[in-house]
Design a protein around this motif. Sequence first.
Motif, mmCIF file in Angstrom:
data_model
loop_
_atom_site.group_PDB
_atom_site.id
_atom_site.type_symbol
_atom_site.label_atom_id
_atom_site.label_comp_id
_atom_site.label_asym_id
_atom_site.label_seq_id
_atom_site.Cartn_x
_atom_site.Cartn_y
_atom_site.Cartn_z
ATOM 1 N N TYR A 194 -2.395 -1.140 -3.712
ATOM 2 C CA TYR A 194 -3.482 -0.207 -3.381
ATOM 3 C C TYR A 194 -2.870 1.154 -3.077
ATOM 4 O O TYR A 194 -1.780 1.241 -2.494
ATOM 5 N N SER A 208 -3.079 2.427 10.606
ATOM 6 C CA SER A 208 -4.130 1.419 10.704
ATOM 7 C C SER A 208 -3.848 0.235 9.767
ATOM 8 O O SER A 208 -3.924 -0.930 10.174
ATOM 9 N N LEU A 209 -3.489 0.523 8.527
ATOM 10 C CA LEU A 209 -3.234 -0.543 7.556
ATOM 11 C C LEU A 209 -1.998 -1.358 7.917
ATOM 12 O O LEU A 209 -1.944 -2.571 7.689
ATOM 13 N N ALA A 239 -4.369 6.479 8.211
ATOM 14 C CA ALA A 239 -4.594 5.326 7.323
ATOM 15 C C ALA A 239 -3.388 4.398 7.335
ATOM 16 O O ALA A 239 -3.534 3.170 7.424
ATOM 17 N N VAL A 257 3.169 -0.911 4.122
ATOM 18 C CA VAL A 257 2.696 0.441 3.822
ATOM 19 C C VAL A 257 3.883 1.385 3.700
ATOM 20 O O VAL A 257 4.801 1.360 4.522
ATOM 21 N N ARG A 291 -2.115 -4.643 9.863
ATOM 22 C CA ARG A 291 -2.662 -5.868 9.269
ATOM 23 C C ARG A 291 -1.547 -6.808 8.810
ATOM 24 O O ARG A 291 -0.548 -6.357 8.248
ATOM 25 N N VAL A 350 0.473 -6.861 5.024
ATOM 26 C CA VAL A 350 0.332 -5.556 4.374
ATOM 27 C C VAL A 350 1.577 -4.718 4.670
ATOM 28 O O VAL A 350 1.964 -4.551 5.825
ATOM 29 N N VAL A 400 0.859 -1.183 0.000
ATOM 30 C CA VAL A 400 0.000 0.000 0.000
ATOM 31 C C VAL A 400 0.896 1.234 0.000
ATOM 32 O O VAL A 400 1.844 1.317 0.786
ATOM 33 N N TYR A 420 2.571 0.027 -6.276
ATOM 34 C CA TYR A 420 1.576 -0.280 -5.247
ATOM 35 C C TYR A 420 0.575 -1.316 -5.745
ATOM 36 O O TYR A 420 0.386 -1.476 -6.958
ATOM 37 N N VAL A 471 -3.539 5.070 -1.439
ATOM 38 C CA VAL A 471 -4.362 5.995 -0.655
ATOM 39 C C VAL A 471 -3.917 7.404 -1.032
ATOM 40 O O VAL A 471 -2.734 7.740 -0.915
#
Length: 168
Positions: free
Chosen positions: A97, A22-23, A19, A31, A26, A29, A7, A95, A99
């Motif tokens: 995903y 929080s991500l 964000a 980031v 997981r 994941v 991400v 990426y 944001v």
Amino acid sequence: MNGNVEVVVIGGGYGGVTAANSLARRDGVSVTVVNPRPEFVERIRLHQRVTGSDDATEDFGKVMGGNVPLVVDTATRIDAAERQVSLAGGGTVSYDYLVYAVGSGAADPGVPGAAEFAYWVSDLEGAERLRSALDAAPATAPVTVVGAGPTGLETAAELADAHSPGSA
Ligand SMILES: Cc1cc2nc3c(=O)[nH]c(=O)nc-3n(C[C@H](O)[C@H](O)[C@H](O)COP(=O)(O)OP(=O)(O)OC[C@H]3O[C@@H](n4cnc5c(N)ncnc54)[C@H](O)[C@@H]3O)c2cc1C
């Protein structure tokens, strides 16, 4: 979740950092945050940067998880087909995903003269320019704040406070 999901968060303000944190909690994941400067800018304190009562910045280490790498750069292009973000520095980040959390800026004034003569407080550079202009002006110079939203009201109150009798 199968494999590692990458991400990328563009913008390390309140939204982007929240964000990312929080991500990043997981499993599976990873980031990465892209932000133009290495410090977190406290948008809600930029009016205080104008008077110097607060520098409106914080170490990213204090607000963002240690497992979230920060790329100090500006996103210039998103290639959705290739899932790649181009950066002003010449690099790219890939990426799964994305944001997009680049915040908001000053509205295009559309008022003749505003672009040349007004100052805005919507980003760190704007707040710094206003601070320099005020430092160069006589202490008694009148200041007019146009716009009575949160930025205008907070700036007016901050300036009045800084110039009230007995203030430092
Ligand atoms: C005076 C004032 C008082 C406020 N008080 C409150 C309050 O009490 N409570 C509250 O909840 N909200 C408050 N707000 C609102 C709050 O500031 C915003 O909701 C919040 O800043 C939005 O967060 P954001 O992450 O979307 O944007 P921002 O905080 O503006 O962050 C955006 C980030 O994206 C970066 N960026 C921009 N373009 C790029 C790019 N191309 N590539 C990479 N990075 C980029 C910017 O440099 C910045 O770091 C207040 C706002 C103001 C002005």
